[in-house]
Design a protein around this motif. Structure first.
Motif, PDB file in Angstrom:
ATOM      1  N   GLY A 180       0.822  -1.215   0.000  1.00  0.00           N
ATOM      2  CA  GLY A 180       0.000   0.000   0.000  1.00  0.00           C
ATOM      3  C   GLY A 180       0.849   1.254   0.000  1.00  0.00           C
ATOM      4  N   THR A 181       1.921   1.253   0.802  1.00  0.00           N
ATOM      5  CA  THR A 181       2.832   2.401   0.833  1.00  0.00           C
ATOM      6  C   THR A 181       3.534   2.559  -0.507  1.00  0.00           C
ATOM      7  N   ALA A 182       4.031   1.467  -1.067  1.00  0.00           N
ATOM      8  CA  ALA A 182       4.723   1.536  -2.361  1.00  0.00           C
ATOM      9  C   ALA A 182       3.787   2.033  -3.465  1.00  0.00           C
ATOM     10  N   LEU A 183       2.550   1.566  -3.456  1.00  0.00           N
ATOM     11  CA  LEU A 183       1.584   2.016  -4.466  1.00  0.00           C
ATOM     12  C   LEU A 183       1.250   3.487  -4.278  1.00  0.00           C
ATOM     13  N   PHE A 184       1.124   3.927  -3.031  1.00  0.00           N
ATOM     14  CA  PHE A 184       0.873   5.343  -2.766  1.00  0.00           C
ATOM     15  C   PHE A 184       2.028   6.200  -3.284  1.00  0.00           C
ATOM     16  N   VAL A 185       3.261   5.748  -3.057  1.00  0.00           N
ATOM     17  CA  VAL A 185       4.424   6.494  -3.541  1.00  0.00           C
ATOM     18  C   VAL A 185       4.431   6.530  -5.069  1.00  0.00           C
ATOM     19  N   ALA A 186       4.111   5.413  -5.714  1.00  0.00           N
ATOM     20  CA  ALA A 186       4.058   5.383  -7.179  1.00  0.00           C
ATOM     21  C   ALA A 186       3.000   6.359  -7.699  1.00  0.00           C
ATOM     22  N   LEU A 187       1.836   6.372  -7.065  1.00  0.00           N
ATOM     23  CA  LEU A 187       0.788   7.303  -7.487  1.00  0.00           C
ATOM     24  C   LEU A 187       1.181   8.752  -7.206  1.00  0.00           C
ATOM     25  N   THR A 188       1.913   8.973  -6.129  1.00  0.00           N
ATOM     26  CA  THR A 188       2.410  10.317  -5.823  1.00  0.00           C
ATOM     27  C   THR A 188       3.333  10.808  -6.934  1.00  0.00           C
ATOM     28  N   LEU A 189       4.263   9.955  -7.338  1.00  0.00           N
ATOM     29  CA  LEU A 189       5.192  10.342  -8.402  1.00  0.00           C
ATOM     30  C   LEU A 189       4.460  10.528  -9.732  1.00  0.00           C
ATOM     31  N   GLY A 190       3.493   9.661 -10.002  1.00  0.00           N
ATOM     32  CA  GLY A 190       2.692   9.820 -11.215  1.00  0.00           C
ATOM     33  C   GLY A 190       1.881  11.106 -11.205  1.00  0.00           C
ATOM     34  N   SER A 191       1.338  11.454 -10.043  1.00  0.00           N
ATOM     35  CA  SER A 191       0.568  12.702  -9.951  1.00  0.00           C
ATOM     36  C   SER A 191       1.471  13.912 -10.125  1.00  0.00           C
ATOM     37  N   ASN A 192       2.728  13.814  -9.682  1.00  0.00           N
ATOM     38  CA  ASN A 192       3.685  14.894  -9.926  1.00  0.00           C
ATOM     39  C   ASN A 192       3.867  15.117 -11.427  1.00  0.00           C
TER      40      ASN A 192
END
Length: 172
Positions: free
Chosen positions: A97-109
């Motif tokens: 869940g943390t890794a997916l959140f980080v991936a989505l964070t970078l994608g949203s950037n």
């Protein structure tokens, strides 16, 4: 128009790709490097998810300041990212869940970088550059590598700057 969207989508996916192996492997971004000084993010995310599951109280975290405990809201004043990450933590567990959140964070950037560039010009190349610049900024990757995930999230700032530019152009 569809080519522009495809190019931006590929740029967004490219920014997420280096972190997606953590999702697949069930590991936390940054744990490969040492020392991880932002591991408190993982701790707070999991504590927040546990509280949402009904285990414990938001008013007291026994895991902190043992044996007295401490309030989650006093210990971590900014829980916005934990609130946004919570559904992923509940669905996929703490590490994935943390890794997916980080991936989505970078994608949203990257997506916000493309959107911001679009506020300045309507050129596809500039949107691609904006996506890549905000998605692959070395500073952001350094923050992720050391576990400071919230410091790698610039999408809200990019959106605020874009809206300010738009307001300045339209006079309000």
């Amino acid at each position: 128009m569809w080519i522009r969207r495809l190019v931006i989508l590929l740029a967004v996916l490219a920014t997420m790709t280096p972190v997606l192996h953590h999702v697949v492997n069930g590991t936390v971004p940054g744990q490969d490097a040492g020392p991880v000084d932002g591991i408190h993010s993982v701790f707070y995310y999991e504590v927040f998810a546990e509280r949402l599951r009904g285990h414990g109280s938001f008013g007291r975290i026994d895991e902190m300041w043992f044996p007295l405990g401490r309030s989650l809201l006093l210990a971590q004043q900014n829980i916005v990212d934990a609130l946004l990450a919570a559904p992923l933590l509940l669905l996929f567990g703490a590490a994935r869940g943390t890794a997916l959140f980080v991936a989505l964070t970078l994608g949203s950037n990257a997506l916000a970088g493309a959107w911001l560039a679009g506020r300045v010009t309507d050129n596809t190349a500039s949107r691609l550059c904006g996506a890549l610049a905000l998605g692959f900024a070395p500073y952001l990757w350094d923050e992720v590598e050391f576990g400071r995930y919230t410091q790698a999230w610039l999408a809200p700032t990019a959106v605020a700057v874009g809206l300010a530019l738009q307001a300045a152009r339209t006079g309000g």
